[in-house]
Design a protein around this motif. Structure first.
Motif, PDB file in Angstrom:
ATOM      1  N   GLN A   6       0.837  -1.197   0.000  1.00 44.33           N
ATOM      2  CA  GLN A   6       0.000   0.000   0.000  1.00 44.33           C
ATOM      3  C   GLN A   6       0.876   1.253   0.000  1.00 44.33           C
ATOM      4  O   GLN A   6       0.566   2.243  -0.668  1.00 44.33           O
ATOM      5  N   GLU A   7       1.983   1.200   0.714  1.00 40.86           N
ATOM      6  CA  GLU A   7       2.922   2.333   0.763  1.00 40.86           C
ATOM      7  C   GLU A   7       3.550   2.583  -0.609  1.00 40.86           C
ATOM      8  O   GLU A   7       3.674   3.725  -1.045  1.00 40.86           O
ATOM      9  N   GLU A   8       3.940   1.509  -1.287  1.00 40.60           N
ATOM     10  CA  GLU A   8       4.518   1.655  -2.627  1.00 40.60           C
ATOM     11  C   GLU A   8       3.482   2.198  -3.608  1.00 40.60           C
ATOM     12  O   GLU A   8       3.806   3.037  -4.450  1.00 40.60           O
ATOM     13  N   TYR A   9       2.247   1.724  -3.482  1.00 42.36           N
ATOM     14  CA  TYR A   9       1.173   2.216  -4.351  1.00 42.36           C
ATOM     15  C   TYR A   9       0.988   3.723  -4.158  1.00 42.36           C
ATOM     16  O   TYR A   9       0.911   4.469  -5.126  1.00 42.36           O
ATOM     17  N   LYS A  10       0.943   4.155  -2.909  1.00 43.41           N
ATOM     18  CA  LYS A  10       0.787   5.584  -2.620  1.00 43.41           C
ATOM     19  C   LYS A  10       1.961   6.380  -3.185  1.00 43.41           C
ATOM     20  O   LYS A  10       1.776   7.456  -3.753  1.00 43.41           O
ATOM     21  N   MET A  11       3.171   5.835  -3.060  1.00 42.15           N
ATOM     22  CA  MET A  11       4.364   6.491  -3.585  1.00 42.15           C
ATOM     23  C   MET A  11       4.233   6.687  -5.106  1.00 42.15           C
ATOM     24  O   MET A  11       4.539   7.756  -5.634  1.00 42.15           O
ATOM     25  N   LEU A  12       3.750   5.658  -5.801  1.00 44.16           N
ATOM     26  CA  LEU A  12       3.594   5.752  -7.255  1.00 44.16           C
ATOM     27  C   LEU A  12       2.483   6.721  -7.648  1.00 44.16           C
ATOM     28  O   LEU A  12       2.632   7.476  -8.614  1.00 44.16           O
ATOM     29  N   VAL A  13       1.387   6.721  -6.899  1.00 42.59           N
ATOM     30  CA  VAL A  13       0.298   7.659  -7.174  1.00 42.59           C
ATOM     31  C   VAL A  13       0.783   9.097  -6.978  1.00 42.59           C
ATOM     32  O   VAL A  13       0.517   9.974  -7.802  1.00 42.59           O
ATOM     33  N   ASP A  14       1.516   9.331  -5.888  1.00 41.90           N
ATOM     34  CA  ASP A  14       2.049  10.672  -5.632  1.00 41.90           C
ATOM     35  C   ASP A  14       3.012  11.097  -6.743  1.00 41.90           C
ATOM     36  O   ASP A  14       2.995  12.249  -7.182  1.00 41.90           O
ATOM     37  N   LYS A  15       3.831  10.165  -7.207  1.00 46.69           N
ATOM     38  CA  LYS A  15       4.773  10.461  -8.292  1.00 46.69           C
ATOM     39  C   LYS A  15       4.016  10.799  -9.571  1.00 46.69           C
ATOM     40  O   LYS A  15       4.393  11.732 -10.299  1.00 46.69           O
ATOM     41  N   THR A  16       2.947  10.073  -9.842  1.00 46.63           N
ATOM     42  CA  THR A  16       2.120  10.333 -11.016  1.00 46.63           C
ATOM     43  C   THR A  16       1.575  11.757 -10.985  1.00 46.63           C
ATOM     44  O   THR A  16       1.635  12.480 -11.979  1.00 46.63           O
ATOM     45  N   ALA A  33       2.572   5.293 -18.253  1.00 44.44           N
ATOM     46  CA  ALA A  33       3.991   4.944 -18.348  1.00 44.44           C
ATOM     47  C   ALA A  33       4.422   4.107 -17.148  1.00 44.44           C
ATOM     48  O   ALA A  33       5.164   3.134 -17.299  1.00 44.44           O
ATOM     49  N   ILE A  34       3.948   4.488 -15.973  1.00 45.29           N
ATOM     50  CA  ILE A  34       4.266   3.719 -14.763  1.00 45.29           C
ATOM     51  C   ILE A  34       3.715   2.302 -14.889  1.00 45.29           C
ATOM     52  O   ILE A  34       4.388   1.324 -14.573  1.00 45.29           O
ATOM     53  N   LYS A  35       2.492   2.188 -15.388  1.00 44.75           N
ATOM     54  CA  LYS A  35       1.890   0.870 -15.583  1.00 44.75           C
ATOM     55  C   LYS A  35       2.702   0.048 -16.580  1.00 44.75           C
ATOM     56  O   LYS A  35       2.954  -1.138 -16.360  1.00 44.75           O
ATOM     57  N   GLU A  36       3.125   0.671 -17.671  1.00 39.67           N
ATOM     58  CA  GLU A  36       3.915  -0.026 -18.692  1.00 39.67           C
ATOM     59  C   GLU A  36       5.220  -0.550 -18.098  1.00 39.67           C
ATOM     60  O   GLU A  36       5.622  -1.684 -18.380  1.00 39.67           O
ATOM     61  N   LEU A  37       5.884   0.255 -17.283  1.00 39.69           N
ATOM     62  CA  LEU A  37       7.117  -0.204 -16.645  1.00 39.69           C
ATOM     63  C   LEU A  37       6.830  -1.386 -15.716  1.00 39.69           C
ATOM     64  O   LEU A  37       7.620  -2.331 -15.646  1.00 39.69           O
ATOM     65  N   GLY A  38       5.690  -1.344 -15.026  1.00 39.91           N
ATOM     66  CA  GLY A  38       5.306  -2.469 -14.176  1.00 39.91           C
ATOM     67  C   GLY A  38       5.062  -3.734 -14.977  1.00 39.91           C
ATOM     68  O   GLY A  38       5.484  -4.826 -14.591  1.00 39.91           O
ATOM     69  N   VAL A  39       4.415  -3.583 -16.125  1.00 38.93           N
ATOM     70  CA  VAL A  39       4.173  -4.727 -17.009  1.00 38.93           C
ATOM     71  C   VAL A  39       5.497  -5.315 -17.490  1.00 38.93           C
ATOM     72  O   VAL A  39       5.623  -6.528 -17.663  1.00 38.93           O
ATOM     73  N   LEU A  40       6.478  -4.461 -17.675  1.00 38.75           N
ATOM     74  CA  LEU A  40       7.792  -4.922 -18.123  1.00 38.75           C
ATOM     75  C   LEU A  40       8.595  -5.587 -17.009  1.00 38.75           C
ATOM     76  O   LEU A  40       9.708  -6.040 -17.235  1.00 38.75           O
ATOM     77  N   GLY A  41       8.022  -5.631 -15.801  1.00 43.42           N
ATOM     78  CA  GLY A  41       8.682  -6.340 -14.707  1.00 43.42           C
ATOM     79  C   GLY A  41       9.408  -5.472 -13.702  1.00 43.42           C
ATOM     80  O   GLY A  41      10.058  -5.987 -12.799  1.00 43.42           O
ATOM     81  N   ASN A  45      10.376   0.479  -6.773  1.00 41.61           N
ATOM     82  CA  ASN A  45      11.588   1.313  -6.678  1.00 41.61           C
ATOM     83  C   ASN A  45      12.241   1.516  -8.038  1.00 41.61           C
ATOM     84  O   ASN A  45      12.717   2.606  -8.348  1.00 41.61           O
ATOM     85  N   GLN A  46      12.257   0.475  -8.854  1.00 39.59           N
ATOM     86  CA  GLN A  46      12.814   0.603 -10.198  1.00 39.59           C
ATOM     87  C   GLN A  46      11.979   1.557 -11.041  1.00 39.59           C
ATOM     88  O   GLN A  46      12.521   2.329 -11.835  1.00 39.59           O
ATOM     89  N   ILE A  47      10.663   1.511 -10.865  1.00 36.29           N
ATOM     90  CA  ILE A  47       9.787   2.430 -11.594  1.00 36.29           C
ATOM     91  C   ILE A  47      10.096   3.862 -11.188  1.00 36.29           C
ATOM     92  O   ILE A  47      10.200   4.742 -12.049  1.00 36.29           O
ATOM     93  N   MET A  48      10.259   4.101  -9.894  1.00 44.19           N
ATOM     94  CA  MET A  48      10.559   5.451  -9.412  1.00 44.19           C
ATOM     95  C   MET A  48      11.853   5.976 -10.027  1.00 44.19           C
ATOM     96  O   MET A  48      11.962   7.156 -10.342  1.00 44.19           O
TER      97      MET A  48
END
Length: 75
Positions: A6-16, A33-41, A45-48
């Motif tokens: 949940q913390e990582e999700y919030k971090m990604l939403v805030d970054k978005t 773009a964040i979703k695409e990076l997630g799909v790529l594995g 933290n790597q997405i950030m």
């Protein structure tokens, strides 16, 4: 994305939201773009770390964020 806290999700939403304000791309485009990076594995933290260069590459090359994410992701 699966497997993120949940913390990582919030971090990604805030970054978005931040990227939607600070970049030439909208928050919706940033989220895609964040979703695409997630799909790529990428993990959260790597997405950030990768989202900024992904957006820079898309803006400079005049390509979509999905295509830029694939280039950054090595696909």
């Amino acid at each position: 994305m699966r497997g993120i806290s949940q913390e990582e999700y919030k971090m990604l939403v805030d970054k978005t939201r931040q990227l939607g304000i600070e970049s030439v791309f909208s928050a919706t485009q940033s989220a895609q773009a964040i979703k695409e990076l997630g799909v790529l594995g990428f993990d959260a933290n790597q997405i950030m770390e990768a989202i900024g260069p992904t957006m820079d590459a898309a803006a400079v090359a005049g390509i979509g964020l999905g295509e830029a994410a694939q280039h950054i992701g090595g696909v």
